[in-house]
Scaffold this motif. Structure first.
Motif, PDB file in Angstrom:
ATOM      1  N   ALA A  84      23.232 -25.666  35.293  1.00 55.10           N
ATOM      2  CA  ALA A  84      22.233 -25.117  36.204  1.00 55.10           C
ATOM      3  C   ALA A  84      22.011 -23.621  35.969  1.00 55.10           C
ATOM      4  N   SER A  85      23.092 -22.864  35.878  1.00 52.55           N
ATOM      5  CA  SER A  85      22.952 -21.422  35.685  1.00 52.55           C
ATOM      6  C   SER A  85      22.457 -21.102  34.286  1.00 52.55           C
ATOM      7  N   ARG A  86      22.926 -21.866  33.309  1.00 53.50           N
ATOM      8  CA  ARG A  86      22.492 -21.646  31.932  1.00 53.50           C
ATOM      9  C   ARG A  86      20.997 -21.899  31.791  1.00 53.50           C
ATOM     10  N   ASP A  87      20.543 -23.017  32.379  1.00 53.64           N
ATOM     11  CA  ASP A  87      19.120 -23.337  32.308  1.00 53.64           C
ATOM     12  C   ASP A  87      18.277 -22.300  33.033  1.00 53.64           C
ATOM     13  N   PHE A  88      18.768 -21.834  34.198  1.00 55.29           N
ATOM     14  CA  PHE A  88      18.005 -20.850  34.970  1.00 55.29           C
ATOM     15  C   PHE A  88      17.820 -19.563  34.173  1.00 55.29           C
ATOM     16  N   ILE A  89      18.903 -19.102  33.545  1.00 58.36           N
ATOM     17  CA  ILE A  89      18.816 -17.867  32.766  1.00 58.36           C
ATOM     18  C   ILE A  89      17.827 -18.029  31.618  1.00 58.36           C
ATOM     19  N   PHE A  90      17.944 -19.146  30.917  1.00 62.97           N
ATOM     20  CA  PHE A  90      17.056 -19.345  29.776  1.00 62.97           C
ATOM     21  C   PHE A  90      15.617 -19.522  30.219  1.00 62.97           C
ATOM     22  N   ARG A  91      15.387 -20.314  31.261  1.00 65.37           N
ATOM     23  CA  ARG A  91      14.032 -20.521  31.749  1.00 65.37           C
ATOM     24  C   ARG A  91      13.373 -19.203  32.142  1.00 65.37           C
ATOM     25  N   THR A  92      14.152 -18.310  32.756  1.00 65.98           N
ATOM     26  CA  THR A  92      13.604 -17.044  33.222  1.00 65.98           C
ATOM     27  C   THR A  92      13.254 -16.131  32.054  1.00 65.98           C
ATOM     28  N   VAL A  93      14.205 -15.918  31.148  1.00 63.37           N
ATOM     29  CA  VAL A  93      13.989 -14.999  30.033  1.00 63.37           C
ATOM     30  C   VAL A  93      12.925 -15.527  29.083  1.00 63.37           C
ATOM     31  N   SER A  94      12.923 -16.837  28.840  1.00 60.69           N
ATOM     32  CA  SER A  94      11.985 -17.432  27.887  1.00 60.69           C
ATOM     33  C   SER A  94      10.584 -17.589  28.458  1.00 60.69           C
ATOM     34  N   GLN A  95      10.423 -17.391  29.767  1.00 62.03           N
ATOM     35  CA  GLN A  95       9.161 -17.521  30.505  1.00 62.03           C
ATOM     36  C   GLN A  95       8.687 -18.970  30.638  1.00 62.03           C
TER      37      GLN A  95
ATOM     38  N   VAL B 239      27.635 -15.493  24.320  1.00 57.30           N
ATOM     39  CA  VAL B 239      26.906 -16.623  24.891  1.00 57.30           C
ATOM     40  C   VAL B 239      25.941 -17.131  23.825  1.00 57.30           C
ATOM     41  N   GLY B 240      26.153 -18.349  23.367  1.00 56.58           N
ATOM     42  CA  GLY B 240      25.330 -18.912  22.307  1.00 56.58           C
ATOM     43  C   GLY B 240      24.045 -19.513  22.842  1.00 56.58           C
ATOM     44  N   PHE B 241      22.924 -19.140  22.249  1.00 53.36           N
ATOM     45  CA  PHE B 241      21.637 -19.710  22.653  1.00 53.36           C
ATOM     46  C   PHE B 241      21.507 -21.172  22.235  1.00 53.36           C
ATOM     47  N   GLU B 242      22.319 -21.575  21.228  1.00 47.68           N
ATOM     48  CA  GLU B 242      22.191 -22.949  20.755  1.00 47.68           C
ATOM     49  C   GLU B 242      22.559 -23.963  21.836  1.00 47.68           C
ATOM     50  N   THR B 243      23.318 -23.517  22.830  1.00 51.66           N
ATOM     51  CA  THR B 243      23.664 -24.409  23.938  1.00 51.66           C
ATOM     52  C   THR B 243      22.766 -24.176  25.142  1.00 51.66           C
ATOM     53  N   VAL B 244      21.826 -23.278  25.007  1.00 54.03           N
ATOM     54  CA  VAL B 244      20.945 -22.932  26.112  1.00 54.03           C
ATOM     55  C   VAL B 244      19.513 -23.307  25.746  1.00 54.03           C
ATOM     56  N   GLY B 245      18.938 -24.226  26.482  1.00 55.89           N
ATOM     57  CA  GLY B 245      17.527 -24.534  26.301  1.00 55.89           C
ATOM     58  C   GLY B 245      17.212 -25.570  25.249  1.00 55.89           C
ATOM     59  N   SER B 246      18.224 -26.153  24.618  1.00 49.66           N
ATOM     60  CA  SER B 246      17.936 -27.111  23.548  1.00 49.66           C
ATOM     61  C   SER B 246      17.248 -28.368  24.059  1.00 49.66           C
TER      62      SER B 246
ATOM     63  N   PHE C 276      15.664 -20.370  21.400  1.00 54.45           N
ATOM     64  CA  PHE C 276      16.237 -19.161  20.828  1.00 54.45           C
ATOM     65  C   PHE C 276      15.292 -18.001  21.116  1.00 54.45           C
ATOM     66  N   LEU C 277      15.751 -16.814  20.819  1.00 54.60           N
ATOM     67  CA  LEU C 277      14.911 -15.615  20.864  1.00 54.60           C
ATOM     68  C   LEU C 277      14.467 -15.336  19.441  1.00 54.60           C
ATOM     69  N   ASN C 278      13.162 -15.190  19.236  1.00 51.18           N
ATOM     70  CA  ASN C 278      12.649 -14.914  17.896  1.00 51.18           C
ATOM     71  C   ASN C 278      12.271 -13.441  17.796  1.00 51.18           C
ATOM     72  N   ILE C 279      12.820 -12.771  16.798  1.00 52.41           N
ATOM     73  CA  ILE C 279      12.513 -11.360  16.583  1.00 52.41           C
ATOM     74  C   ILE C 279      11.425 -11.250  15.516  1.00 52.41           C
TER      75      ILE C 279
ATOM     76  N   VAL D 194       9.623  -6.301  19.896  1.00 58.21           N
ATOM     77  CA  VAL D 194      10.153  -7.156  18.829  1.00 58.21           C
ATOM     78  C   VAL D 194      10.410  -8.589  19.267  1.00 58.21           C
ATOM     79  N   ALA D 195      10.585  -8.828  20.556  1.00 61.18           N
ATOM     80  CA  ALA D 195      10.999 -10.151  21.027  1.00 61.18           C
ATOM     81  C   ALA D 195       9.802 -11.048  21.289  1.00 61.18           C
ATOM     82  N   VAL D 196       9.828 -12.255  20.723  1.00 61.99           N
ATOM     83  CA  VAL D 196       8.828 -13.272  21.002  1.00 61.99           C
ATOM     84  C   VAL D 196       9.547 -14.436  21.676  1.00 61.99           C
ATOM     85  N   GLN D 197       9.214 -14.679  22.942  1.00 59.98           N
ATOM     86  CA  GLN D 197       9.932 -15.664  23.742  1.00 59.98           C
ATOM     87  C   GLN D 197       9.444 -17.088  23.450  1.00 59.98           C
ATOM     88  N   ALA D 198      10.239 -18.051  23.907  1.00 57.46           N
ATOM     89  CA  ALA D 198       9.955 -19.462  23.641  1.00 57.46           C
ATOM     90  C   ALA D 198       8.585 -19.885  24.156  1.00 57.46           C
ATOM     91  N   ARG D 199       8.197 -19.433  25.351  1.00 51.91           N
ATOM     92  CA  ARG D 199       6.914 -19.853  25.898  1.00 51.91           C
ATOM     93  C   ARG D 199       5.751 -19.350  25.046  1.00 51.91           C
TER      94      ARG D 199
END
Length: 508
Positions: free
Chosen positions: A378-389, A86-93, A100-103, A45-50
């Motif tokens: 730094a940690s927020r960006d790392f988590i988002f970069r990893t999960v979003s590919q 943890v709000g995605f709106e502050t992560v990766g903007s 965001f994560l798109n379902i 179901v998950a479609v990542q940012a990349r």
């Protein structure tokens, strides 16, 4: 004997994206699937940012956003109460147009891809399966069995195994598929329900040595439940019903189920094929790598495989590149697959580890630590970069050369924001050059003479914080990754890059 350029075995998202890319580039393909119809269950179901970024090239991004659901936050639950958000709106903007994560369920995803493919005049051959194939050096010959049992011989320049975890293409190649099987049995349920966890956000329960997550879907009260089955119930998963495994969701996350649209159980493996290519045969998606559903990475990784391979096959088949270019497919994708399997394995092991220490870490430490980490850039960006590919890169691979600023050959091109929109030109499926600042007259002339698109962006101070160097040359591959980064910005260096690899610039 029937003939095609690329024979694609398997019409899941991986095979369909490969077929779309190749068809758009003028490559003749034949795609088959042994099922009689596309999937009718949501599965991935998950479609990542990349993936959303890459889908701009297929004009698919808006359709996925319009028909999907944007997940704004993830919530951690402990002892029946929400412990952290943890709000995605502050992560990766500041990292991507899609923070965001798109379902978007896989059944809808496949139908969309099939529709786009049919608009291009290509139809999936259904109820058709590969029975055997042979790599004869200069070609591949394959035998396909159709819906009426009739067998037909096909000749192709290449064969792409997108045929899943039980891939006949992989078995025929004889490449190993090392890894293992998780002891846990997973269940998935698509439901309509009410409760505090049905607010359009992602919810994960950390209480017990099992995984339990609620993934929101488009439509009020619609969600996917993913969990693991414990104790003796896991011994006979085929006989389980939703009522047998729903107690924890009902009690811990206060779920009030109205309707169960789909329920299934399955076991999950974590494996990576020893090779992704052998001669004229390639492995992609689940045929090449399978892993836990932690992080929603599987389908996205298969789509990434398809896009990486497609432009290279097209370049070789249209004589824009030597056959050696195809070696870079395995070099670039297998390392990522191994890291991904290792990462998702660690996450899943953490979520399901048993014992008093593991329980304390999950239920007491994690809800305190995760929100604190999310406050640091730094940690927020790392988590988002990893999960979003969007962290995925091909540094150190044969096609990746040079460094300019903090950007290396092999990196994803940094996004510099909606005001500049340096991603607009990436919808083109071809080589192109980006310069942030000023391009020299010599470079401009060279690009014009060689029909190589040159995009120049007036320098802004914010570009430096994105890692870009002023007036540097960034050569982008057809899949939008940076092939060559050069601070000199001279056409001589660009010319050398193409000549040394036997590459010619296609105007397609």
């Amino acid at each position: 004997m029937m003939r095609t350029d690329v024979l694609i075995i398997g019409a899941g998202p991986t095979g369909l994206v490969l077929a779309l890319w190749l068809t758009k580039l003028g490559v003749k393909i034949h795609i088959v699937d042994k099922t009689s119809e596309p999937g009718t269950t949501s599965r991935a179901v998950a479609v990542q940012a990349r993936t959303l970024e890459l889908y701009q090239q297929l004009d698919l991004t808006d359709a996925l956003l319009d028909g999907g659901h944007k997940v704004p936050a993830v919530n951690l639950w402990v002892k029946g109460e929400k412990a952290a958000r943890v709000g995605f709106e502050t992560v990766g903007s500041d990292l991507t147009p899609y923070p965001f994560l798109n379902i978007f369920p896989q059944d809808k995803h496949e139908r969309l891809l099939i529709d786009r493919l049919e608009r291009l005049g290509v139809t999936v051959a259904r109820s058709t399966e590969l029975t055997r194939f042979t790599d004869e050096g200069g070609r591949v010959t394959a035998r396909l069995r159709g819906p009426d049992g009739t067998e037909t011989d096909w000749e192709a320049a290449y064969i792409a195994g997108c045929d899943g975890a039980r891939s006949l293409v992989r078995e025929t190649l004889g490449t190993g598929f090392p890894g293992g099987t998780y002891r846990q049995v997973f269940y998935v349920a698509d439901v309509e329900a009410t409760g505090p966890a049905f607010n359009g956000e992602l919810h994960i329960d950390l209480d017990e040595a099992d995984f339990l997550g609620i993934f929101p879907m488009a439509g009020e009260g619609r969600a996917r439940l993913i969990g693991t089955v414990r104790d003796e119930r896991a011994e006979h998963p085929e006989s389980l019903k939703f009522e047998d495994v729903s107690d924890r969701a009902i009690q811990h996350l206060k779920v009030n189920v109205k309707t169960v649209h789909w329920f299934s159980t399955y076991r999950v493996h974590h494996r990576v094929s020893e090779h992704f290519r052998h001669g004229r045969a390639f492995l992609l998606g689940d045929a090449a790598h399978i892993h836990s559903p932690a992080g929603g990475q599987g389908m996205n990784t298969g789509i990434g495989d398809a896009i990486n391979l497609a432009w290279k096959l097209a370049a070789v088949l249209t004589e824009q590149a030597p056959e050696a270019l195809l070696d870079s497919y395995e070099a670039e994708r297998i390392g990522f697959a191994r890291r991904l399997v290792a990462t998702t394995d660690r996450v899943f092991t953490f979520a399901t580890a048993d014992g008093p220490i593991a329980n304390v870490v999950r239920t007491r430490i994690a809800p305190l630590v995760v929100p604190v980490l999310a406050r640091f850039d730094a940690s927020r960006d790392f988590i988002f970069r990893t999960v979003s590919q969007i962290m995925l890169n091909y540094r150190g691979c044969p096609l990746s050369v040079g460094t300019a600023g903090q950007v290396h050959g092999g990196d994803r091109l940094p996004w510099v924001g909606s005001d500049t929109n340096n991603f607009a030109s990436l919808s083109q499926m071809r080589w192109q050059v980006h310069v942030y600042g000023e391009a020299s007259p010599a470079l401009t002339t060279w690009c014009t003479e060689h029909d190589l698109p040159l995009h120049v962006f007036a320098w802004q101070p914010d570009f430096e914080s994105s890692g870009l160097a002023k007036n540097a040359l960034y050569l982008l591959r057809p899949d939008t990754y940076i092939a060559f980064a050069d601070t000199s910005g001279t056409p001589e260096s660009l010319d050398q890059y193409f000549r040394s690899r036997g590459l010619r610039i296609s105007s397609r």
